[in-house]
Design a protein around this motif. Structure first.
Motif, PDB file in Angstrom:
ATOM      1  N   UNK A 156       0.834  -1.199   0.000  1.00 57.12           N
ATOM      2  CA  UNK A 156       0.000   0.000   0.000  1.00 57.12           C
ATOM      3  C   UNK A 156       0.867   1.247   0.000  1.00 57.12           C
ATOM      4  N   UNK A 157       0.506   2.205  -0.851  1.00 57.64           N
ATOM      5  CA  UNK A 157       1.254   3.452  -0.960  1.00 57.64           C
ATOM      6  C   UNK A 157       2.268   3.441  -2.093  1.00 57.64           C
ATOM      7  N   UNK A 158       2.520   2.255  -2.668  1.00 62.62           N
ATOM      8  CA  UNK A 158       3.473   2.152  -3.780  1.00 62.62           C
ATOM      9  C   UNK A 158       2.825   2.661  -5.059  1.00 62.62           C
ATOM     10  N   UNK A 159       3.595   3.405  -5.859  1.00 64.75           N
ATOM     11  CA  UNK A 159       3.126   3.874  -7.158  1.00 64.75           C
ATOM     12  C   UNK A 159       3.680   2.938  -8.232  1.00 64.75           C
ATOM     13  N   UNK A 160       2.793   2.443  -9.080  1.00 70.31           N
ATOM     14  CA  UNK A 160       3.195   1.472 -10.103  1.00 70.31           C
ATOM     15  C   UNK A 160       2.748   1.961 -11.484  1.00 70.31           C
ATOM     16  N   UNK A 161       3.427   1.517 -12.545  1.00 67.06           N
ATOM     17  CA  UNK A 161       2.956   1.846 -13.901  1.00 67.06           C
ATOM     18  C   UNK A 161       1.650   1.119 -14.187  1.00 67.06           C
ATOM     19  N   UNK A 162       0.688   1.837 -14.770  1.00 66.69           N
ATOM     20  CA  UNK A 162      -0.626   1.237 -15.025  1.00 66.69           C
ATOM     21  C   UNK A 162      -1.255   1.889 -16.248  1.00 66.69           C
ATOM     22  N   UNK A 163      -1.695   1.071 -17.156  1.00 59.24           N
ATOM     23  CA  UNK A 163      -2.235   1.549 -18.429  1.00 59.24           C
ATOM     24  C   UNK A 163      -1.195   2.458 -19.111  1.00 59.24           C
ATOM     25  N   UNK A 164      -1.628   3.658 -19.533  1.00 56.88           N
ATOM     26  CA  UNK A 164      -0.674   4.592 -20.147  1.00 56.88           C
ATOM     27  C   UNK A 164      -0.175   5.619 -19.129  1.00 56.88           C
ATOM     28  N   UNK A 165      -0.478   5.402 -17.846  1.00 59.80           N
ATOM     29  CA  UNK A 165      -0.072   6.354 -16.816  1.00 59.80           C
ATOM     30  C   UNK A 165       0.399   5.585 -15.585  1.00 59.80           C
ATOM     31  N   UNK A 166       0.197   6.155 -14.405  1.00 59.83           N
ATOM     32  CA  UNK A 166       0.592   5.481 -13.163  1.00 59.83           C
ATOM     33  C   UNK A 166      -0.598   5.409 -12.212  1.00 59.83           C
ATOM     34  N   UNK A 167      -0.446   4.545 -11.202  1.00 61.96           N
ATOM     35  CA  UNK A 167      -1.509   4.397 -10.206  1.00 61.96           C
ATOM     36  C   UNK A 167      -0.883   4.087  -8.847  1.00 61.96           C
ATOM     37  N   UNK A 168      -1.621   4.464  -7.807  1.00 64.18           N
ATOM     38  CA  UNK A 168      -1.164   4.180  -6.446  1.00 64.18           C
ATOM     39  C   UNK A 168      -1.933   2.994  -5.888  1.00 64.18           C
ATOM     40  N   UNK A 169      -1.211   2.102  -5.215  1.00 68.06           N
ATOM     41  CA  UNK A 169      -1.858   0.967  -4.548  1.00 68.06           C
ATOM     42  C   UNK A 169      -2.481   1.488  -3.248  1.00 68.06           C
ATOM     43  N   UNK A 170      -3.805   1.404  -3.153  1.00 65.14           N
ATOM     44  CA  UNK A 170      -4.487   1.927  -1.963  1.00 65.14           C
ATOM     45  C   UNK A 170      -4.999   0.826  -1.047  1.00 65.14           C
ATOM     46  N   UNK A 171      -5.036  -0.409  -1.544  1.00 71.19           N
ATOM     47  CA  UNK A 171      -5.466  -1.531  -0.695  1.00 71.19           C
ATOM     48  C   UNK A 171      -4.990  -2.826  -1.321  1.00 71.19           C
ATOM     49  N   UNK A 172      -4.711  -3.817  -0.433  1.00 71.00           N
ATOM     50  CA  UNK A 172      -4.273  -5.137  -0.904  1.00 71.00           C
ATOM     51  C   UNK A 172      -5.027  -6.197  -0.125  1.00 71.00           C
ATOM     52  N   UNK A 173      -5.620  -7.170  -0.852  1.00 75.43           N
ATOM     53  CA  UNK A 173      -6.300  -8.297  -0.203  1.00 75.43           C
ATOM     54  C   UNK A 173      -5.579  -9.574  -0.593  1.00 75.43           C
TER      55      UNK A 173
END
Length: 260
Positions: A156-173
């Motif tokens: 949680x809190x890690x920024x990852x490459x996603x689609x054509x931009x980036x995204x932040x992981x806000x929750x993990x199950x």
């Protein structure tokens, strides 16, 4: 007497001339005739209707800078005659049929329509939507995120490459990751086309404009992009020569007759 003398000479010479003419005809039109089942060795130059060469096994032609080539032209590593068994389906149908009746040493030009060469097939295409409405916050499986990013651990809190931009992981199950896209209204240019991004409160509208002819790799293979209309685009997995009329200069070098 003079007339009779000349006539007499002509009568003597005519049979000899006739034999020479017949022999000359046999020399120019002689040679082993190609039949179905024979093995042939041929040299060829393959061109489009505009005269551009797309393939040849003649080194002088391939390496001649004056000869116009197609964008897909590739030089051979080794230049040797093409060997195939006539009628065995080892080459395209039009080429196969063209050599039947040719003689050893003969050269001819043949025009091959797509139906006897590389026919364009609709089943080798895919249609995609140019416009997609995405949730700004979305749930993704471990498998899909690993495939997209190469990552195997998600914090949680890690920024990852996603689609054509980036995204932040806000929750993990146990099996999924919740991502919040980090993107603003903008245009993103890539090698395969541009993405017009419009960000609203909870959604992202993405409009894809492909570059005509750009190549894209998918799980199906490598295809070329084109626009169909305002809402859809096409990925074409057909070979480059599909749907084109081909012109070949063919020379039969050697014929090995089929065993009786």
């Amino acid at each position: 007497m003079l007339f009779r003398s000349r006539l007499s000479i002509l009568k003597q010479v005519y049979p000899i001339l006739l034999i020479l003419i017949l022999l000359a005809g046999c020399t120019s039109g002689g040679g082993v005739v190609v039949e179905k089942g024979d093995t042939v060795f041929v040299h060829y130059v393959g061109k489009l209707e505009n005269g551009k060469v797309f393939d040849t096994n003649i080194q002088d032609v391939a390496e001649n800078p004056v000869v116009e080539k197609t964008d897909t032209f590739n030089k051979h590593t080794v230049y040797t005659p093409l060997k195939f068994t006539v009628g065995a389906g080892e080459v395209i149908e039009g080429f196969d049929e063209a050599v039947i009746g040719m003689k050893e040493g003969e050269t001819k030009e043949v025009t091959i329509p797509p139906e006897n060469g590389y026919e364009w097939r609709e089943d080798l295409t895919q249609v995609g939507q140019r416009v997609a409405v995405l949730d700004k916050v979305e749930s993704v499986t471990f498998h899909d995120l690993t495939k997209a990013t190469g990552l195997t651990e998600f914090v949680v809190g890690t920024v990852v490459p996603w689609r054509e931009w980036k995204a932040e992981i806000v929750a993990v199950s146990d099996e999924t990751v919740v991502l919040k896209s980090i993107v603003n209204t903008s245009t993103i240019n890539t090698e395969v086309g541009s993405f017009d991004i419009v960000v609203d409160t909870g959604t992202i509208t993405e409009t894809f404009t492909p570059k005509e002819g750009a190549e894209i790799k998918t799980h199906t293979g490598k295809g070329k992009l084109s626009i169909i209309n305002d809402t859809h685009f096409l990925i074409d997995f057909n070979p480059p020569l599909a749907g084109k009329t081909l012109v070949f200069d063919i020379t039969v070098d050697t014929v090995e007759k089929a065993q009786a």
